[in-house]
Each structure stands twice: as structure tokens, then as C-alpha cells.
Design a protein around this motif. Sequence first.
Motif, PDB file in Angstrom:
ATOM      1  N   MET A 213     123.763  -2.559  23.520  1.00  0.00           N
ATOM      2  CA  MET A 213     122.816  -1.514  23.903  1.00  0.00           C
ATOM      3  C   MET A 213     122.475  -0.614  22.726  1.00  0.00           C
ATOM      4  O   MET A 213     121.313  -0.372  22.430  1.00  0.00           O
ATOM      5  CB  MET A 213     123.444  -0.639  25.001  1.00  0.00           C
ATOM      6  N   VAL A 214     123.523  -0.099  22.067  1.00  0.00           N
ATOM      7  CA  VAL A 214     123.301   0.872  20.999  1.00  0.00           C
ATOM      8  C   VAL A 214     122.465   0.247  19.874  1.00  0.00           C
ATOM      9  O   VAL A 214     121.443   0.789  19.459  1.00  0.00           O
ATOM     10  CB  VAL A 214     124.652   1.404  20.456  1.00  0.00           C
ATOM     11  N   VAL A 215     122.896  -0.928  19.416  1.00  0.00           N
ATOM     12  CA  VAL A 215     122.201  -1.572  18.301  1.00  0.00           C
ATOM     13  C   VAL A 215     120.772  -1.925  18.691  1.00  0.00           C
ATOM     14  O   VAL A 215     119.821  -1.628  17.969  1.00  0.00           O
ATOM     15  CB  VAL A 215     122.971  -2.847  17.846  1.00  0.00           C
ATOM     16  N   LEU A 216     120.622  -2.544  19.846  1.00  0.00           N
ATOM     17  CA  LEU A 216     119.296  -3.007  20.244  1.00  0.00           C
ATOM     18  C   LEU A 216     118.323  -1.858  20.489  1.00  0.00           C
ATOM     19  O   LEU A 216     117.168  -1.921  20.082  1.00  0.00           O
ATOM     20  CB  LEU A 216     119.394  -3.915  21.477  1.00  0.00           C
ATOM     21  N   VAL A 217     118.811  -0.796  21.133  1.00  0.00           N
ATOM     22  CA  VAL A 217     117.905   0.320  21.426  1.00  0.00           C
ATOM     23  C   VAL A 217     117.526   1.042  20.127  1.00  0.00           C
ATOM     24  O   VAL A 217     116.347   1.306  19.867  1.00  0.00           O
ATOM     25  CB  VAL A 217     118.537   1.292  22.446  1.00  0.00           C
ATOM     26  N   LEU A 218     118.534   1.336  19.284  1.00  0.00           N
ATOM     27  CA  LEU A 218     118.239   2.070  18.047  1.00  0.00           C
ATOM     28  C   LEU A 218     117.362   1.249  17.108  1.00  0.00           C
ATOM     29  O   LEU A 218     116.292   1.679  16.680  1.00  0.00           O
ATOM     30  CB  LEU A 218     119.539   2.459  17.336  1.00  0.00           C
ATOM     31  N   VAL A 219     117.827   0.040  16.787  1.00  0.00           N
ATOM     32  CA  VAL A 219     117.095  -0.786  15.815  1.00  0.00           C
ATOM     33  C   VAL A 219     115.756  -1.238  16.403  1.00  0.00           C
ATOM     34  O   VAL A 219     114.716  -1.131  15.756  1.00  0.00           O
ATOM     35  CB  VAL A 219     117.950  -1.994  15.354  1.00  0.00           C
ATOM     36  N   GLY A 220     115.798  -1.709  17.667  1.00  0.00           N
ATOM     37  CA  GLY A 220     114.558  -2.169  18.307  1.00  0.00           C
ATOM     38  C   GLY A 220     113.538  -1.047  18.401  1.00  0.00           C
ATOM     39  O   GLY A 220     112.352  -1.245  18.132  1.00  0.00           O
ATOM     40  N   GLY A 221     114.005   0.161  18.754  1.00  0.00           N
ATOM     41  CA  GLY A 221     113.114   1.315  18.862  1.00  0.00           C
ATOM     42  C   GLY A 221     112.474   1.628  17.520  1.00  0.00           C
ATOM     43  O   GLY A 221     111.262   1.864  17.428  1.00  0.00           O
ATOM     44  N   TYR A 222     113.270   1.593  16.459  1.00  0.00           N
ATOM     45  CA  TYR A 222     112.737   1.907  15.143  1.00  0.00           C
ATOM     46  C   TYR A 222     111.726   0.846  14.684  1.00  0.00           C
ATOM     47  O   TYR A 222     110.665   1.172  14.158  1.00  0.00           O
ATOM     48  CB  TYR A 222     113.874   2.045  14.115  1.00  0.00           C
ATOM     49  N   VAL A 223     112.071  -0.426  14.913  1.00  0.00           N
ATOM     50  CA  VAL A 223     111.160  -1.514  14.499  1.00  0.00           C
ATOM     51  C   VAL A 223     109.838  -1.396  15.266  1.00  0.00           C
ATOM     52  O   VAL A 223     108.762  -1.579  14.690  1.00  0.00           O
ATOM     53  CB  VAL A 223     111.815  -2.898  14.729  1.00  0.00           C
ATOM     54  N   LEU A 224     109.932  -1.033  16.556  1.00  0.00           N
ATOM     55  CA  LEU A 224     108.720  -0.887  17.370  1.00  0.00           C
ATOM     56  C   LEU A 224     107.851   0.254  16.827  1.00  0.00           C
ATOM     57  O   LEU A 224     106.635   0.118  16.669  1.00  0.00           O
ATOM     58  CB  LEU A 224     109.102  -0.606  18.828  1.00  0.00           C
ATOM     59  N   TYR A 225     108.506   1.382  16.491  1.00  0.00           N
ATOM     60  CA  TYR A 225     107.791   2.538  15.943  1.00  0.00           C
ATOM     61  C   TYR A 225     107.088   2.143  14.643  1.00  0.00           C
ATOM     62  O   TYR A 225     105.917   2.459  14.415  1.00  0.00           O
ATOM     63  CB  TYR A 225     108.807   3.661  15.716  1.00  0.00           C
ATOM     64  N   ASP A 226     107.803   1.382  13.813  1.00  0.00           N
ATOM     65  CA  ASP A 226     107.248   0.948  12.531  1.00  0.00           C
ATOM     66  C   ASP A 226     106.063   0.000  12.746  1.00  0.00           C
ATOM     67  O   ASP A 226     105.025   0.125  12.085  1.00  0.00           O
ATOM     68  CB  ASP A 226     108.356   0.253  11.728  1.00  0.00           C
TER      69      ASP A 226
END
Lengths: 447, 113
Positions: A213-226
Amino acid sequence: MKRLWFLLLAFCLVLPLATSALAAGDGPPKDMLKGVFTSFDSQARTVVFVKDGTSETLVLTLGEKMTPADVTMNKKVMVSLDKNADGNVMKDISIMFMDMTASKIIALLVVGLIGGLLSGFIGSGGAFVLTPAMMSLGAPGAVAVASNMCHKFPKAMVGAYKRWKYGQVDIKLGLVMAVTAIIGVQIGIKIQKYILHTFGNAGSNLYVSFVFMVVLVLVGGYVLYDAYKLAKGGGETKVSRLAMRMQKINLWPMMEFKVAKVRISAWITIPVGLLTGMLAATIAVGGFIGVPGMIYVIGASAVVASATELIIAFAMGAYGSIQWGLSGLIDIRMTLLILATSLVGVQLGALGTTYVKDYMIKLVMASTMLIVAVSRGALVPGYLADVGLRSALDPALAHTLGQVSFWALVTALASAGIIIGIAMTKGMLAASKETAPRTSAEAVNHG
Amino acid sequence: MKLSQFDKSMVAMAFAEAGEPDTAREFLGGSTGPQKSHSPLTKKKPVLSMLIFGAISISGYVALVSNEDLIMDKFTMGSWYTVLPVGAALIFSFVHGAFSSDLLSVLGLAAKK
């Protein structure tokens, strides 16, 4: 070139070293017996068991909760023994290799195709859904992991070769990352074992889901924003500020990666590789750290990062397959069935990357990661109840959460497949429009 | 009149400088530029290669299905027998990977240049 050979050599040296040094702490569970039941005494509730590969026979007793219907004669089974009981008392029996039916074959082919497509496009993926898919078809967990691992490395090899031909793979970066990732896997396994021993199975499940959860939400969220920022800004990719800062650190040994167009200290690549391996050992998809790590920390483009990830996947997959193969847990039928379609998918995904802009790869990666996070998150309440951090779940709620988890995985795969398909078709149509006027103009000029 | 190679080259240069590259090319080796450009280089589709690799791949599957029991027994023995599943996956990837690659080419799906 010399450096490349040096790296290759180092890789070849580190691999067996790490294998032999850490063999004891790796691979499938050791308290499991593999073999065939030859006779059953229903009165005494005992079975005669012939261990696989030997003629050694054991007399095993059925556990309290087991029924005679659990015993399947003359078929390879995996038996886990109850460590707390005296003598050879069985806790669980699972048939190692399920019977293949038409529907199972079709399911494996479909999942293989989309998993391959995703793997060719974003460098990783498929593993997080293939293993659960095989388990829901009836394969025991260990066999599912082993068979998936064995299909992953040749698929990654074919994908890496294709993308290398398109000039997207940085072999040197891939090898450097692979060596550190393999070490990371060992560290990840050690942590997993520690948690398993200290907090038991439920604690281990909770830990895996939490990391997921932590990795996917943080990293996925950032990649999506980018990806969103890039899409708005016309798709021009810039090297991230963090990567720029990292590249300025002039700490020996400096490494030059020509395809990725990066000169960076080895001390920056090592933690990224280690984390990739550790994540692979925890949630089976190291690429979810590896690809964003190469993009945002090292400074490679999304195309190069996702292509290079395939080298890491190949190295880790080959290593893992040998480990699992040594225990004889690979179901080659499942491996080859998945390969039948995933080899088509991986090449389709690889050629798809040549038609899309960099942010498209990031968008697919981010959406997949976030939907998979939902799938895993749905299981957290159940695990919290298992470790006693909350009251037991209502059976109806538990069932609903299980369904949410399963369908989120299906959605992740389907949405990724659709996005890749649309992006590729659009790219191909645009490319054919571009070339059509050019060829007619050339003909006019020459004529 | 017979032109020497030197003469031909000089004439070709003259035409090329005058903005007539095709005539220059004709003098140089009789290669017909314009005709070539009418038929843009189209790669031959690897139909035969696809069929061969496809046939090998299918026979591999047939062998797997028809000897399922024997294969499942030997491939899961562990220790040195690990070579069997890992090797099979690798060899199969070469054959089926080549087939898939040809299949995509035959279908007209190629990477953007």
C-alpha cells in the motif's frame, strides 16, 4: 567496453557467491514434504507416504481438522507437517499439479497476454496478478510463485532483446542494478523471515500488504502527478530535480551510462537496486521501485528505465527460477501456457513504446500501481483482525472485500491493456499519416 | 562512341551539378533512381519463417500434452533436474519468441523508425 566485460564478470561472480552463501535462507519452505500417498488406513487415520525422488517411506497421521477426503492417492502432493504436534502429523495437503481443463487453459492464456503486454510496455507487471490467478485456478502458492518465476525470465529476455534493438536498453545500468537487486532480494527475504518468526503468518501478510500500500500509493501517486504535468506541458520530459542533484555528487566510483545519458556515482545506483530487490522479495514486483527509481533518482527517461528494468527482471527471474526449480516446484505446463501468449504480448508492448510519448508509459504505470494498491488495501482489515488489532470481520464483509480485491486486480490489468491498446493504435495511425504524404511527395519529386 | 569510366564520371558530375541527379546516376551505373523510388523499400514478410517456428512451437506443445505424466514427473524431481524446466522455458522462448516476432511482422505491426 572493457568496463562492460568487467561488470559482466562481476555479475557472474556475485551470483553463485550470493547463492551459496545465502542458500539456506532462501527459496521455498523447508518444512514441506513432496511425494505420493500409496496406502491409507482409515481406522488409524494414517497414510503411507513415499518421498519424491527417493524410495523412503513415511507413515503420516491426519491432523485433527483433516478428513479422509483430503487424501488423494497416487498423485504428487505437498504435505505440510504440524510443527507443534508430536510425530508426523499433517497440517495440510495440497495437490501439487492441478488437472488442466479448457477453461483453465483459456484463463492462463488471457492473463499471460495482458501480463506480457504490460511487461513489454512498463518493464514489469503481470507477476502481481499471475500468481494470485494461478492460485485461484487451484495451484498451491509455492507452485504458483515458482511457475510464474520460470515464465518471467525468458519473457523478460525476449522483451529486453526487442527493446535493445530499438535502442532503449542500457545494458550496463541493467547489470549494475541487477547485481544490487539480487543482494536486495536476500535482505528482503531475511526481513520477511524475521517478521514471520516474530509475528506469525498473519503478521507477515499484514507487513506485505502494508508495504504494498505505502509504496504503491506514494510512488504511483507521484508518477501519476508527473505524467499529468507532462501531458499538460505537451509531453516534453525533463530530468527530475532530484536526479540532477544526484548526478552532481562526484563520489568515486563514477559510472557512465551511455544509453540513459547519465553519469552518476555508483553510491546512488546501489540503494535503488537494493530497494528494487527488497521490494521484489516482499511484493514480487520490484519494477514498481526499479523503474521510478531509475527515472527520478538516476535520471533516465521512462522509455530507457522501463526497457532496462527488463534486464533486472531477467537476472532476478533466472536466479529465482533456479532456486525454485531445485525444489522441483515448477509446473512447466502452466509456465509454457502463459509463455504462449505473453511472448506475443511482451513484443507487442515493446513495439508500442516506440509509438507513444514518454508520459504515456508513466500514466500506465501509475494507474496500474494505484489500482493494485486498492486490491491489496481491501485485504488489510482482514489481516488486522488476524493479528488481533481489530475485531473479527463479518463473513459477508470479508467476502465482499475478497471480491473487491480480486476485481481490482482484473481492472488493473484490463485498464492497462486498454490504455496501451488505444495509445498504440493512435500512435500507429499518426505515424502512417506522417509517412503517407512523405512517400507521395518523394515520388513527385523524383518523377 | 565508347565512353571510358573517367568520361562517364565527369559527365555524371556535370549533370549532377546541373541539377539532374537521375541522368547522372544513369551515366554512372545505369541505376535507375526514379524507378526505385516509385517502389519504396518494402520488407518481405517473414511468412515462411513464421510457419516453421510456429510448427516447431506447436509440436513442442503436442509433445508436452502427449507426454504430460512423464514430463511432470521428471521436471519436478528437483536438484540437477532443474535444468529441465528452466532449459525448456528458455528454448521455448527462443522458438516461440521468434514465431511471435514473425507473426507481428506478418500482421504488419512494426516499431516506429
